[in-house]
Design a protein around this motif. Sequence first.
Motif, PDB file in Angstrom:
ATOM      1  N   LYS A  19       0.825  -1.209   0.000  1.00 48.89           N
ATOM      2  CA  LYS A  19       0.000   0.000   0.000  1.00 48.89           C
ATOM      3  C   LYS A  19       0.848   1.242   0.000  1.00 48.89           C
ATOM      4  CE  LYS A  19      -3.899  -1.423   2.708  1.00 48.89           C
ATOM      5  NZ  LYS A  19      -4.425  -1.186   4.010  1.00 48.89           N
ATOM      6  N   ARG A  20       1.963   1.190   0.765  1.00 51.08           N
ATOM      7  CA  ARG A  20       2.736   2.413   0.930  1.00 51.08           C
ATOM      8  C   ARG A  20       3.665   2.657  -0.258  1.00 51.08           C
ATOM      9  NH1 ARG A  20       6.749   1.754   4.733  1.00 51.08           N
ATOM     10  NH2 ARG A  20       5.273   0.400   5.782  1.00 51.08           N
ATOM     11  N   ASN A  21       4.291   1.601  -0.766  1.00 52.48           N
ATOM     12  CA  ASN A  21       5.353   1.803  -1.746  1.00 52.48           C
ATOM     13  C   ASN A  21       5.018   1.364  -3.161  1.00 52.48           C
ATOM     14  OD1 ASN A  21       7.071   2.639   0.291  1.00 52.48           O
ATOM     15  ND2 ASN A  21       7.640   0.542   0.767  1.00 52.48           N
ATOM     16  N   LYS A  22       4.194   0.312  -3.277  1.00 56.26           N
ATOM     17  CA  LYS A  22       4.089  -0.274  -4.608  1.00 56.26           C
ATOM     18  C   LYS A  22       2.936   0.348  -5.378  1.00 56.26           C
ATOM     19  CE  LYS A  22       7.284  -3.497  -3.854  1.00 56.26           C
ATOM     20  NZ  LYS A  22       8.086  -2.929  -2.784  1.00 56.26           N
ATOM     21  N   HIS A  23       3.179   1.581  -5.889  1.00 54.38           N
ATOM     22  CA  HIS A  23       2.126   2.266  -6.628  1.00 54.38           C
ATOM     23  C   HIS A  23       2.034   1.741  -8.047  1.00 54.38           C
ATOM     24  CE1 HIS A  23       2.380   4.985  -3.305  1.00 54.38           C
ATOM     25  NE2 HIS A  23       3.648   5.182  -3.529  1.00 54.38           N
ATOM     26  N   VAL A  24       1.105   2.347  -8.792  1.00 50.23           N
ATOM     27  CA  VAL A  24       0.928   1.983 -10.187  1.00 50.23           C
ATOM     28  C   VAL A  24       1.183   3.232 -11.023  1.00 50.23           C
ATOM     29  CG1 VAL A  24      -0.790   1.375 -11.890  1.00 50.23           C
ATOM     30  CG2 VAL A  24      -0.696   0.119  -9.777  1.00 50.23           C
ATOM     31  N   PHE A  25       1.964   3.112 -12.087  1.00 52.98           N
ATOM     32  CA  PHE A  25       2.227   4.266 -12.952  1.00 52.98           C
ATOM     33  C   PHE A  25       1.459   4.119 -14.245  1.00 52.98           C
ATOM     34  CE2 PHE A  25       4.968   6.418 -10.383  1.00 52.98           C
ATOM     35  CZ  PHE A  25       6.082   5.694  -9.998  1.00 52.98           C
ATOM     36  N   PRO A  26       0.634   5.092 -14.594  1.00 59.07           N
ATOM     37  CA  PRO A  26      -0.039   4.996 -15.884  1.00 59.07           C
ATOM     38  C   PRO A  26       0.964   5.231 -17.013  1.00 59.07           C
ATOM     39  CG  PRO A  26      -0.625   7.033 -14.773  1.00 59.07           C
ATOM     40  CD  PRO A  26       0.251   6.278 -13.836  1.00 59.07           C
ATOM     41  N   THR A  27       0.762   4.508 -18.121  1.00 61.69           N
ATOM     42  CA  THR A  27       1.701   4.658 -19.228  1.00 61.69           C
ATOM     43  C   THR A  27       1.393   5.874 -20.074  1.00 61.69           C
ATOM     44  OG1 THR A  27       0.306   3.319 -20.627  1.00 61.69           O
ATOM     45  CG2 THR A  27       2.033   2.187 -19.418  1.00 61.69           C
ATOM     46  N   GLY A  28       0.194   6.441 -19.912  1.00 63.01           N
ATOM     47  CA  GLY A  28      -0.162   7.573 -20.759  1.00 63.01           C
ATOM     48  C   GLY A  28      -0.870   7.132 -22.021  1.00 63.01           C
ATOM     49  N   ILE A  29      -0.936   5.822 -22.263  1.00 54.83           N
ATOM     50  CA  ILE A  29      -1.656   5.321 -23.435  1.00 54.83           C
ATOM     51  C   ILE A  29      -2.924   4.672 -22.912  1.00 54.83           C
ATOM     52  CG2 ILE A  29      -1.563   3.743 -25.362  1.00 54.83           C
ATOM     53  CD1 ILE A  29       1.463   3.965 -25.238  1.00 54.83           C
ATOM     54  N   GLN A  30      -4.067   5.216 -23.335  1.00 53.55           N
ATOM     55  CA  GLN A  30      -5.329   4.828 -22.719  1.00 53.55           C
ATOM     56  C   GLN A  30      -5.609   3.328 -22.828  1.00 53.55           C
ATOM     57  OE1 GLN A  30      -8.687   6.659 -24.450  1.00 53.55           O
ATOM     58  NE2 GLN A  30      -9.507   7.330 -22.490  1.00 53.55           N
ATOM     59  N   GLY A  31      -5.398   2.773 -24.030  1.00 48.02           N
ATOM     60  CA  GLY A  31      -5.704   1.360 -24.249  1.00 48.02           C
ATOM     61  C   GLY A  31      -4.929   0.456 -23.304  1.00 48.02           C
ATOM     62  N   ILE A  32      -3.631   0.736 -23.143  1.00 46.63           N
ATOM     63  CA  ILE A  32      -2.800  -0.112 -22.288  1.00 46.63           C
ATOM     64  C   ILE A  32      -3.177   0.069 -20.826  1.00 46.63           C
ATOM     65  CG2 ILE A  32      -0.459  -0.623 -21.560  1.00 46.63           C
ATOM     66  CD1 ILE A  32       0.552  -0.025 -24.177  1.00 46.63           C
ATOM     67  N   ASP A  33      -3.444   1.326 -20.428  1.00 47.59           N
ATOM     68  CA  ASP A  33      -3.783   1.552 -19.019  1.00 47.59           C
ATOM     69  C   ASP A  33      -5.072   0.850 -18.649  1.00 47.59           C
ATOM     70  OD1 ASP A  33      -2.490   4.952 -18.943  1.00 47.59           O
ATOM     71  OD2 ASP A  33      -1.559   3.009 -18.539  1.00 47.59           O
ATOM     72  N   LEU A  34      -6.058   0.873 -19.552  1.00 47.41           N
ATOM     73  CA  LEU A  34      -7.315   0.178 -19.271  1.00 47.41           C
ATOM     74  C   LEU A  34      -7.073  -1.313 -19.158  1.00 47.41           C
ATOM     75  CD1 LEU A  34      -9.936   1.923 -21.551  1.00 47.41           C
ATOM     76  CD2 LEU A  34      -9.924   1.757 -19.065  1.00 47.41           C
ATOM     77  N   LEU A  35      -6.232  -1.822 -20.063  1.00 48.77           N
ATOM     78  CA  LEU A  35      -5.962  -3.255 -20.084  1.00 48.77           C
ATOM     79  C   LEU A  35      -5.300  -3.714 -18.800  1.00 48.77           C
ATOM     80  CD1 LEU A  35      -6.098  -5.618 -22.128  1.00 48.77           C
ATOM     81  CD2 LEU A  35      -3.743  -5.154 -22.621  1.00 48.77           C
ATOM     82  N   LEU A  36      -4.320  -2.915 -18.325  1.00 54.11           N
ATOM     83  CA  LEU A  36      -3.550  -3.337 -17.168  1.00 54.11           C
ATOM     84  C   LEU A  36      -4.193  -2.924 -15.864  1.00 54.11           C
ATOM     85  CD1 LEU A  36       0.084  -2.512 -18.254  1.00 54.11           C
ATOM     86  CD2 LEU A  36      -0.988  -4.718 -18.122  1.00 54.11           C
TER      87      LEU A  36
END
Lengths: 305, 346
Positions: A71-88
Amino acid sequence: MARLANLETEYPVLDSTVRNFCASHGIFSAAFAEQNDSSERLKEGIAQVLSIIDDMHQPWLNGMELLEDAKRNKHVFPTGIQGIDLLLGDGIRVGQLTELVGPSSSGKTQVCLRTASNVARNHMVLYLDTGNSFSPQCIAYFLGKTISPSSAQAKNQFLQKVMSNISCHSVFDIFAMFDVLHQLESYLRCQDGRGCCQMRLLIVDSISSLISPVLGSSSTLGRALMTSAGYLLKKLAHQHNLAVLIINHTVGGEGGSSKPALGDSWKCIPHSRLFLSCDRGSNTYNVSILRHPSMASVKAARFVI
Amino acid sequence: MEIWRLPISASQRGKLISAGYTSLSSLSSISSSDLARELKVSESEAMNILKVASHSRGSETSNASCSIVEGAQSAWDMLHDEESLMHITTSSADLDNILGGGIHCKEVTEIGGVPGIGKTQLGIQVAVNVQIPNDFGGLGGKAIYIDTEGSFMVERAFQIAEACIEDMSEYNRFLRKDFQECKIKMLPQDILENIFYFRICSYTEQIALINYLDKFLSEHKDVKVIVVDSVTFHFRQDFDDMALRTRVLSGMALKLMNLAKRFSLAVVLLNQVTTKHTEASFQLALALGDSWSHTCTNRIVLYWNGNERYAYIDKSPSLRSASAAYSVTARGIRNSSSSCKRIKMM
């Protein structure tokens, strides 16, 4: 692991008798201790060696501590590409090794550049380039698209701030990559204390170019280097809270279909694998999940860069 | 860092591990004579091992500097460096347009096409155009031409060099008509003198030459382009071991990338075509397989479209996919005009 001879200064019980006994059993370092039931002195020596070994492994963690860490450290980074972010499900995860596989010219480098430009707004990024394909113009273009039109000077300052967070280094053989990762490890160890802008993304483009020259000959060194590279990347990702993105290429499989390169031994090493392909006619890209810790692996999406 | 990540031979590694040295720190305090005695190797070998180990360890301690890793550059600096990088023109304005100014330096460009499309002509044109002086917008550098097929014709290179000098004087006359007309002092012979030609007859010679280029380029720092015509020839026939071929080709590609980056030059590799079976159809694709197609920075495919020659950007990190027409004339590569250029078989 230290040699027993070197440990004698710290632990005087490991004197020459103990060491000769160990040597006669082929034990030269703390890594090779075994049980034995001879004299007390030897028992003490062996017990000391075993306790040194105990100090060397990673600390035990229970489920609650792991959850806290996640919770504290392992965030998620969006790639900036909508299709991939939705998929992942929001993006690539810190602490995990994500692999992009695809045939030539299927958009892998573009996805990496896009992700780098996105993450660099707030964190530092290291890009290891084996094919001279790092393009600062693409990064400037992606960043230019995301900010609202303002004065040229403000735009310039923004570009400078973000692009100074991205470091690019060219590596042309696998031993050079190990050197770089080793330097990175010492840098990250010092960084963990500081609170300011930290490095959160490591991109290797591409790991298959570095491993192909050594993999497949009669010696097993190539495979050993490949798996140890994978483990080192995963260790860096987990211990220093980095997201690691690597690029692999494809080779011909049975029936003319393409399969990821580097073979079966590499298959289990990355946490997530995404397969990219390009539809030349319509200029859109397809991405599908080959492997992911939490998403179903038949999902697919399309995107445009 | 572990021992087996050091670039030493397998037997030395085996001896180190069986003597108990599994990490670099264990090698830090031992002298080379003690090490030689323990491992039962010669003292010079032991000194070599210690040198490699201390070099790897040395990289641990040098992290006070601002860059994360030695030799890394920030993207902002690279953006400004790129703006000052020159391109090598191909003498065809349409082709230069889709290439973003010409062949890029510091990158490896692969150019492939069917036989007769003009690959060798393009290679010779690039080797001549790299020598255009800075005043005329060129690099003013020398060229290395590596010929594996024997298709380099000196008379043709002379013809192209003559045409290039004529174009330069025309440009000079057009632009500087107010000033005193300064004659171009270059002669076609000078251009030919600045092309270093190597003839390769087997794949081992090819690998040996790529390894030798490092030393050659340190002595001839004004070389700005390496043309390999063609990189495929010795790897197609009689190569039994495909795995060896993949290894050798990837190693060669990495060395060329290294040369391109270190000496800031352009590398142009000419490739042949092969047929690929995909689903039910046959398609023309560049030779040497999938792993090779991944190794180059840029890829340009030359093809026939009706009676015209076209070039298509197949792979590039910063250019859009586009195609442009060009033609091969007596003066070299030029823009295409609409008349038919293909030799009709009667």
